[in-house]
Structure formats: structure tokens, C-alpha cells
Scaffold this active site. Structure first.
Site, short mmCIF file in Angstrom:
data_model
loop_
_atom_site.label_atom_id
_atom_site.label_comp_id
_atom_site.label_asym_id
_atom_site.label_seq_id
_atom_site.Cartn_x
_atom_site.Cartn_y
_atom_site.Cartn_z
N CYS A 324 0.83 -1.20 0.00
CA CYS A 324 0.00 0.00 0.00
C CYS A 324 0.87 1.26 0.00
CB CYS A 324 -0.91 0.00 1.23
SG CYS A 324 -2.14 1.31 1.22
N ARG A 420 -13.11 0.12 -4.33
CA ARG A 420 -12.73 0.33 -2.93
C ARG A 420 -12.21 1.75 -2.70
NH1 ARG A 420 -8.27 -0.75 0.73
NH2 ARG A 420 -9.06 -1.77 2.60
#
Length: 508
Positions: A324, A420
Site C-alpha cells: 500500500c 474500494r
């Protein structure tokens, strides 16, 4: 010398959780240590039972992340067998996600409920390809090549070994005089038939002769009981599924509910939104007994909004995962340990458990996250290289690897992961994740016991026998911590060696 042992306030070193996390600086797992407690018990006495949500208990605090390179049915089955739970990703159609959930819910230990099947007009070459790819033969043949059609034969190595023409259809070579078991047979009875008949595979059929499942001789030695398995009221394995906050996901939730899903994870990188609140309220209205884990959140205000909306559990983390890059790209997020402590402390007022999601790379990180208030740990990186993770292994420089990608990587967003990140339909995609690869970790069935034993040893060093005990000590200020300087972190890791080997797991 006195036999008295000192455990309480007279000789307290270090900091309480409140003191550690009120330092006005973001902390991660590596920035602190738990100070050792008093040991008067064996690691085997440590209980790892915990809560996923207000209503769902797990025997192990491990959850596999809803990522398309981490959790599909095989991973979810293995996690549930070992006492945790897997969350099926939604980078797929509703029908595909439902099918994955159904595979988990209908799983019976020892029975292969989704065997490889061929039809009568498949050729021997098709069987060769399966053997090369999967490593086995003994393939059932049904009338139309699907699971829910009538079983008409089985093809084994004995049927095809000496056949030179690999284009011959299977109906010409298959064994048709079959020994079968009837639907509802116990695994013990199925194994007895295999032993007495000296066959390699026992097909299980229903009253109409349709194939239901398969029992394999090669699995006889592997089959074992799983006393800690996560099961629902009907004794089926537990399984979760992720959905987005989009309106179209309401149909997905309805279909998953019908499939028997145990918990819905509302999957959003930034969960504090009207979209998520409306989704929580919709689910609570339409499916009152379906638990919801909301998130992701990192602040008390975010947690408050989602708890008020009806969340049964919270997922904590914004940007700490190994794949991430949200914090770098968006300049938004929070250091993971600080996020867990602050949100868990707030959520405890409502009896809502929190999940530590992201940034976990070893047993110490798991132990730290539980010590500062998390009830469970959601992991992607740790599970991505296992046998049960989706995808095939490949080799690079002699090392066995599997692909692992963030759901906000460009690669995953092209497959639907942008839902998302409120990024669907946008012509310009801004990645908040990367794609990479991870080293083979073997099977979940071996890896989870390793993590569990390491966690028990860690809890023993802390001086506590369970997660609830640790949480109480955290609240009471009896669990003590110490900040680590950079040099302390360096000294606490391997250092000063020319070379070293560091195997971390060995099964006796």
C-alpha cells in the site's frame, strides 16, 4: 531471600498504553516493546480465542484479507479449519463470489466437493494436461462434464498409460463398473470402502446418480480432525465476504446472504463516508442477523460514525500494508499502532471488537497489535505466498514465488478493485498500491500452527494467558511498554554477523 514476587505498582517500569500513545507522535509496531511480565504457566495454557465481531467468536485471531491474490475458497476453507476466517474478495461477478462462498459452506473435511471433472467427449490429451498442471489423475467423467450431472465413469492412469493415441475420447477408455458411496456417508465409512476395494478414488453420488463429491486414497493419511474449526450453528465452516459501498453491491449482499455468508466486510480505504453509513443501515434493515465489519478507519471520530450506524466490528488501517502506498500518494492515513490503540480504546465503550489490518510481517507484529487493543489480525502479505492463496507458483533466480498485489494497484483496479477507492469509472487511475511477489510459505495448515505457537510464547513472556486478559491489563495500566530508539531497534534485530541463516519454523 523472600519468595514474594512483584507484579504490581511498587516496581512498575516503562509506560502504560495511555502514556505511550499520548506522545503526540505516530507509532508503528517497531517503535515499542511490551515489557516482560511474570511467568507462572506453560505456553499450552494460553488461550487464543477471540471475537471477530460482537457476535462471532474465533479460536484463532487470524483473518485472511479480501484480496484477489490472497483469499478465495481454498484459503477461506483452510483458515476456518484452523480456527480463523477468510474473507472472499469481490474482484469478480456476484455469481463468482457467491460460488466461492458456497464452496466454503458446503465443505466437509476429507470430501473433495469441487473435484476436477471431464466429459465423455474430452480426450486423453485433456487428462494429460490436468496431470501436468495439478499432479494427479483419477478424474470422474459425468454426462455433461459438470459436477451436478450423472456420473458415468472414471479415468485413471491404468486406463490410459499404454494408449499411444492421445486424441481418443474418454468414453472409449474410462472405467464404467464403478464402486461409489451414497450421499451422506461418513468419512470413516468412505475410507473403509477405499481400503477394502483397493481403489484410488471413491465417487460420492446422490439418489439420482449425480456426482456430489470425491474421496481420495491419497488423502487418507492427510485427513485429520480440526477441533478449533470456525463453524456456524449448522456446523458449516464460517466464511466472510467483502463488498463495496456502491448501490450495486446491495444485490451482492443479498446473494451472499442467501449463500450463507457469516459476515460482510464493507471494503473501503476510507470508511468514514455517507456511502458506507448508508450501506450499513441498508444491511441492518434488510438482513438483521448478518454481522457487519465496517472500515477502514484510523480515528475515534471515524469509528464513532460507523458504530452509530450499526457496525458489529471495525477494520483498522489506512496505508500500513506492504503493498500500500496510500500514505505516500495521498498524504492521508495514520501510523498503525497509534490507530489501533486509539480506535480500540474508543470502540471498547460499545463492545465492538477491532481488526488490525495491514503492516503485519511477523509474530511480533501480531502480538503487539493484540497487546494494544486489537482482537484479531487481518493479513495479506503473511498469507499470500501460501499454497492456498490463488495463483500459480513461479521461479525467479531459483526462488519459488507467488504474485501479490494491492487492491489499489493499477493491475488490480483494472480488474475492478477501484470500487474500494471511489475511483470506478474514472479515466485517470491513481494507484494507491503496487504489484509484487512473495516467497513460498507452504500450506496454511502448517503455517497457522507456527503463528499460534509463537503467539502463545509471546503471551507467556508478557505474563498473560489470553487476549481478554491482555486487554484488561492494558486498560488497567498494568501492561507496560517502552519506546524504542533507532539504535534499540537495530540492536534488537540480527546484527554484527558476516552471514546468517534464519529458519523460523520447524515441525517435529
Amino acid at each position: 531471600m523472600s519468595n514474594q514476587t512483584y507484579r504490581d505498582s511498587e516496581y512498575l517500569d516503562g509506560l502504560s498504553g495511555e502514556e505511550l500513545f499520548n506522545l503526540q507522535i505516530g507509532l508503528t509496531y517497531r517503535d515499542f516493546l511490551v515489557l516482560p511480565g511474570f511467568i507462572d504457566f506453560h505456553p499450552s495454557e494460553v488461550e487464543l480465542e477471540t471475537r471477530l465481531t460482537r457476535n462471532i467468536k474465533l479460536k484463532r485471531p487470524f483473518i485472511s484479507s479480501p484480496m484477489d491474490t490472497v483469499t478465495e475458497s481454498q484459503m477461506a476453507i483452510a483458515q476456518a479449519l484452523m480456527g480463523g476466517i477468510g474473507i472472499i474478495h469481490y474482484n469478480n461477478t456476484i455469481e463468482e463470489q457467491v460460488a466461492l462462498v458456497e464452496k466454503v459452506k458446503r465443505f466437509e473435511n476429507g470430501f473433495i466437493t469441487d473435484p476436477v471433472i471431464l466429459g465423455p467427449k474430452n480426450v486423453i490429451r485433456d487428462l494429460d494436461a490436468i496431470k501436468e498442471r495439478k499432479g494427479f489423475t483419477g478424474i470422474p467423467v459425468t454426462e455433461d462434464g459438470t459436477r451436478n450431472s450423472k456420473l458415468i465413469g472414471i479415468v485413471t492412469n491404468r486406463d490410459i498409460d499404454f494408449e499411444k493415441n492421445r486424441e481418443i475420447t474418454l468414453d472409449k477408455v474410462m472405467t464404467t463398473n464403478l464402486i461409489t458411496g451414497k450421499e451422506g456417508i461418513t468419512l470413516q465409512d468412505a475410507n473403509e470402502i477405499i481400503k477394502k476395494s483397493k481403489i484410488g478414488k471413491l465417487p460420492i453420488v446422490d439418489s439420482q446418480g449425480k456426482l456430489v463429491s470425491l474421496v481420495s486414497r491419497s488423502d487418507l493419511k492427510k485427513n485429520k480432525e480440526f477441533p478449533d474449526a470456525s463453524k456456524d450453528e449448522r456446523k458449516r465452516l464460517r466464511c466472510g465476504a467483502a463488498v463495496s459501498t456502491l448501490l450495486e453491491s446491495r444485490d451482492r449482499v443479498a446473494a451472499l446472504y442467501e449463500a450463507g455468508v457469516d459476515v460482510i466486510i464493507i471494503d473501503s480505504a476510507q470508511g468514514n463516508s455517507n456511502y458506507q453509513i448508508e450501506m450499513i443501515q441498508f444491511i441492518k434493515k434488510e438482513f438483521k442477523n448478518l454481522d457487519i465489519v465496517a472500515g477502514n478507519v484510523v480515528t475515534r471520530a471515524q469509528a464513532e460514525n460507523l458504530i452509530r450506524a450499526g457496525a458489529d466490528g471495525l477494520r483498522i488501517g489506512m496505508g500500513p500494508g506492504s503493498i500500500c502506498i496510500t500514505q505516500d500518494t495521498m498524504a492521508v492515513g495514520r501510523a498503525q499502532a497509534t490507530a489501533i490503540y486509539q480506535t480500540a480504546k474508543h470502540s471498547a465503550k460499545y463492545d465492538v471488537p477491532v481488526i488490525a489490518d495491514g503492516g503485519i510481517s511477523n509474530i511480533g507484529d501480531i502480538a503487539n497489535s493484540l497487546a494494544i487493543g486489537a482482537s484479531t489480525c487481518m493479513m495479506g502479505f503473511m498469507f499470500a505466498g501460501t499454497t492456498e492463496a490463488p495463483g500459480e507458483y513461479f521461479y525467479e533466480n531459483g526462488i519459488r514465488l507467488k504474485k501479490y498485489r494491492g487492491m489499489a494497484s493499477i493491475e488490480a483496479m483494472k480488474a475492478g478493485g477501484d470500487k474500494r477507492y471511489f475511483n470506478e469509472g474514472q479515466k485517470v487511475k491513481v494507484a494507491q498500491g503496487v504489484s509484487g511477489s512473495v516467497v513460498d510459505r507452504g500450506s496454511i495448515l502448517n503455517f497457522i500452527p507456527y503463528l499460534s505457537q509463537g503467539l502463545r510464547l509471546s503471551f507467556q513472556d508478557m505474563g498473560y494467558k489470553s487476549i481478554p486478559e491482555i486487554h484488561k491489563a492494558l486498560r488497567d495500566g498494568k501492561l507496560r511498554f517502552e519506546r524504542r530508539s533507532e539504535s534499540a531497534q537495530a540492536q534488537g534485530s540480527v546484527h554484527g554477523l558476516y552471514s546468517f541463516s534464519a529458519p523460523t519454523m520447524r515441525a517435529e
